[in-house]
Design a protein around this motif. Structure first.
Motif, mmCIF file in Angstrom:
data_model
loop_
_atom_site.group_PDB
_atom_site.id
_atom_site.type_symbol
_atom_site.label_atom_id
_atom_site.label_comp_id
_atom_site.label_asym_id
_atom_site.label_seq_id
_atom_site.Cartn_x
_atom_site.Cartn_y
_atom_site.Cartn_z
ATOM 1 N N VAL A 233 10.872 54.256 19.912
ATOM 2 C CA VAL A 233 11.290 53.301 18.890
ATOM 3 C C VAL A 233 11.378 53.939 17.503
ATOM 4 C CG1 VAL A 233 10.780 51.104 17.744
ATOM 5 C CG2 VAL A 233 10.298 51.373 20.191
ATOM 6 N N ILE A 234 10.269 54.509 17.042
ATOM 7 C CA ILE A 234 10.226 55.012 15.662
ATOM 8 C C ILE A 234 11.131 56.230 15.484
ATOM 9 C CG2 ILE A 234 8.749 56.084 13.910
ATOM 10 C CD1 ILE A 234 6.509 54.260 14.810
ATOM 11 N N ASN A 235 11.008 57.227 16.357
ATOM 12 C CA ASN A 235 11.859 58.414 16.230
ATOM 13 C C ASN A 235 13.352 58.082 16.342
ATOM 14 O OD1 ASN A 235 9.684 60.045 15.815
ATOM 15 N ND2 ASN A 235 9.688 61.009 17.832
ATOM 16 N N PRO A 236 13.775 57.259 17.306
ATOM 17 C CA PRO A 236 15.202 56.882 17.345
ATOM 18 C C PRO A 236 15.657 56.153 16.084
ATOM 19 C CG PRO A 236 14.154 56.387 19.440
ATOM 20 C CD PRO A 236 13.053 56.791 18.503
ATOM 21 N N LEU A 237 14.791 55.299 15.519
ATOM 22 C CA LEU A 237 15.159 54.581 14.298
ATOM 23 C C LEU A 237 15.372 55.546 13.138
ATOM 24 C CD1 LEU A 237 15.604 51.982 12.716
ATOM 25 C CD2 LEU A 237 13.120 51.839 12.389
ATOM 26 N N LEU A 238 14.468 56.515 12.980
ATOM 27 C CA LEU A 238 14.613 57.518 11.917
ATOM 28 C C LEU A 238 15.856 58.370 12.140
ATOM 29 C CD1 LEU A 238 10.885 58.664 11.505
ATOM 30 C CD2 LEU A 238 12.203 57.211 9.968
ATOM 31 N N ALA A 239 16.111 58.731 13.400
ATOM 32 C CA ALA A 239 17.297 59.528 13.713
ATOM 33 C C ALA A 239 18.570 58.753 13.396
ATOM 34 C CB ALA A 239 17.277 59.945 15.183
ATOM 35 N N PHE A 240 18.581 57.451 13.717
ATOM 36 C CA PHE A 240 19.756 56.634 13.431
ATOM 37 C C PHE A 240 20.036 56.554 11.934
ATOM 38 C CE2 PHE A 240 21.367 52.425 12.186
ATOM 39 C CZ PHE A 240 22.617 52.468 12.782
ATOM 40 N N PRO A 247 21.210 56.994 18.733
ATOM 41 C CA PRO A 247 20.396 58.211 18.867
ATOM 42 C C PRO A 247 19.828 58.410 20.268
ATOM 43 C CG PRO A 247 19.074 56.471 17.919
ATOM 44 C CD PRO A 247 20.440 55.877 18.174
ATOM 45 N N TYR A 248 19.935 57.393 21.140
ATOM 46 C CA TYR A 248 19.205 57.468 22.407
ATOM 47 C C TYR A 248 19.691 58.555 23.368
ATOM 48 C CZ TYR A 248 16.160 53.608 21.303
ATOM 49 O OH TYR A 248 15.192 52.838 20.733
ATOM 50 N N PRO A 249 20.995 58.905 23.413
ATOM 51 C CA PRO A 249 21.357 60.071 24.239
ATOM 52 C C PRO A 249 20.590 61.332 23.835
ATOM 53 C CG PRO A 249 23.318 58.832 23.663
ATOM 54 C CD PRO A 249 22.192 58.224 22.886
ATOM 55 N N ILE A 253 17.596 63.254 26.090
ATOM 56 C CA ILE A 253 17.704 64.693 26.371
ATOM 57 C C ILE A 253 16.440 65.417 25.914
ATOM 58 C CG2 ILE A 253 18.898 66.825 25.717
ATOM 59 C CD1 ILE A 253 21.506 65.235 25.673
ATOM 60 N N SER A 254 15.962 65.075 24.728
ATOM 61 C CA SER A 254 14.756 65.723 24.201
ATOM 62 C C SER A 254 13.543 65.408 25.070
ATOM 63 C CB SER A 254 14.506 65.279 22.757
ATOM 64 O OG SER A 254 14.070 63.931 22.702
ATOM 65 N N LEU A 255 13.445 64.178 25.566
ATOM 66 C CA LEU A 255 12.310 63.814 26.425
ATOM 67 C C LEU A 255 12.373 64.554 27.759
ATOM 68 C CD1 LEU A 255 12.075 59.945 25.799
ATOM 69 C CD2 LEU A 255 10.550 61.718 24.941
ATOM 70 N N LYS A 256 13.585 64.685 28.304
ATOM 71 C CA LYS A 256 13.733 65.351 29.608
ATOM 72 C C LYS A 256 13.541 66.860 29.510
ATOM 73 C CE LYS A 256 17.891 65.736 31.352
ATOM 74 N NZ LYS A 256 18.115 67.191 31.600
ATOM 75 N N ASP A 257 14.190 67.479 28.517
ATOM 76 C CA ASP A 257 14.214 68.944 28.456
ATOM 77 C C ASP A 257 13.093 69.550 27.621
ATOM 78 O OD1 ASP A 257 16.460 68.792 30.004
ATOM 79 O OD2 ASP A 257 17.877 69.073 28.354
ATOM 80 N N SER A 258 12.553 68.789 26.663
ATOM 81 C CA SER A 258 11.506 69.329 25.788
ATOM 82 C C SER A 258 10.137 68.731 26.078
ATOM 83 C CB SER A 258 11.872 69.095 24.323
ATOM 84 O OG SER A 258 10.853 69.565 23.461
#
Length: 412
Positions: A233-240, A247-249, A253-258
């Motif tokens: 929630v918070i990180n996607p909001l800041l990214a948006f 921002p969710y794609p 990706i970051s959750l899967k690969d990092s």
């Protein structure tokens, strides 16, 4: 003839720390169920572990702060200022969320002492907390080390580090080597965490009963829930707010690969090559990620901010200390600053809990016990924390790179 290790010793050092801590936790619970007398007798292992942490933690904080500031390098001017703002806002938001969750679902842990037994006088409000902070900031550095005054140590560390930025390169290298040496000692102590946790869990359960396990589960649930909300929630909001598009794609990706590799390595530093490869694969702005990935691994610690805040407030509630809104906001700021200084070892954020606890006049003897409890939870907590920290780097760098591409495309 080469020295041959005993098979048990060789096996102990061969398996990872997480299975060792889990084994220590299980053995401690089992021993408390089988024999209370035996469980109380192994409590000395927990006390020795706590004393070892207590002795090294103040020196570690001082040396890490001095070394990191003295060896700071001015990077390329590639939107790092914006990234630094994102990092701090992210950590502050995580700390605020952790505070709110702690108010809604307060956690309590058994610390064996209470306010009356140790003569602790709780602060009456934010004014007294600020007065205490100011007095601790100007403490004598030697006394700050002896008394484990972490606020004073950080101030002296910042001052010495800034002065050493103008020192010779050999002096800076010496400080980096000293930082590595102290961190190495901490790593050795942490390797004995399973034995310490065995003693602590066994003696605690023998003394307080198995109801304490429910408290640990509640505390872990609050920690992990907060970190998941930050990631989703918070990180996607800041990214948006930066990239102005979905921002969710990028987040997934970051959750899967990092996040997944970081979950198992439990080290943001070890995950730097992984994040570099992700940024390259996603064709992010090279001048930005080449500097930002190592920088983020060192100071972007939203998960650490959650850990420090939740465990500090659990300690405060357990000691019967009331917290007003102003003190809570001040705690969020302190937790965010402390998170930046979380060392690169497993459980590094836990070592900075005494800094936050000192705001409320909680003595070092109590906050060190909280570190030991945190290590017990670290089987899950530290892995989730590292996964959040590392994946946040990719999200924020990707958001800035997207904004740069959009800006360059508009100019063209």
């Amino acid at each position: 003839m080469p020295h041959r290790q005993h098979p048990i010793i060789r096996f102990y050092f061969k398996i990872g720390l997480i299975p060792q801590i889990l084994l220590g936790l299980i053995l401690g619970i089992t021993l408390a169920m089988v024999s209370k007398d035996a469980a109380m007798s192994v409590g000395v292992l927990g006390q020795l572990f706590i004393n070892a942490l207590k002795s090294v933690a103040p020196l570690l904080v001082l040396v890490l702060v001095v070394s990191s500031i003295a060896n700071h390098q001015h990077g390329k001017k590639s939107n790092i200022n914006i990234l630094m703002i994102l990092y701090f806002v992210g950590m502050m938001s995580a700390a605020l969320l952790a505070t709110f969750a702690s108010f809604l679902f307060p956690s309590k842990i058994t610390l064996a002492e209470n306010i009356q037994e140790i003569g602790l006088s709780p602060p009456s409000g934010v004014q007294e907390i600020l007065t205490t902070l100011l007095s601790r900031m100007i403490d004598n550095p030697v006394n700050a080390l002896v008394q484990a005054n972490y606020i004073g140590l950080i101030i002296w560390g910042v001052g010495i580090g800034l002065a050493l930025r103008h020192a010779s390169s050999s002096t800076k290298i010496m400080m980096a080597d000293l930082s590595y040496a102290i961190s190495f000692i901490v790593r050795i102590i942490i390797r004995f965490a399973p034995l310490g946790i065995l003693g602590l869990v066994a003696s605690t359960l023998a003394e307080t009963g198995f109801g304490e396990l429910a408290n640990y589960a509640h505390l872990l649930l609050v920690l992990v829930s907060c970190m998941l909300i930050v990631a989703l929630v918070i990180n996607p909001l800041l990214a948006f707010l930066v990239m102005r598009k979905n921002p969710y794609p990028l987040v997934f990706i970051s959750l899967k690969d990092s996040a997944i590799p970081a979950f198992f390595t439990r080290s943001s530093a070890a995950n730097i090559p992984v994040n570099m490869e992700i940024c390259k694969k996603l064709k992010m702005h090279e001048d930005t990620y080449s500097v930002a990935v190592p920088l983020g691994a060192a100071i972007n610690m939203s998960g650490a901010a959650v850990t420090i805040t939740v465990l500090t407030l659990a300690t405060v509630y357990s000691m019967g200390i009331s917290v007003d809104i102003y003190s809570a906001v001040l705690l969020c700021i302190v937790s965010s600053v402390c998170a930046c200084g979380a060392s690169g070892i497993a459980g590094g954020s836990l070592l900075l809990i005494p800094v936050a606890c000192s705001m409320f006049g909680i003595p070092n003897e109590i906050s060190i016990k909280v570190i030991a409890i945190g290590l017990t939870l670290g089987v899950i907590q530290d892995s989730v924390e590292t996964a959040l920290n590392s994946s946040s780097d990719v999200v924020f760098i990707g958001a800035i790179s997207s904004a740069i591409k959009h800006k360059d495309g508009a100019k063209a």
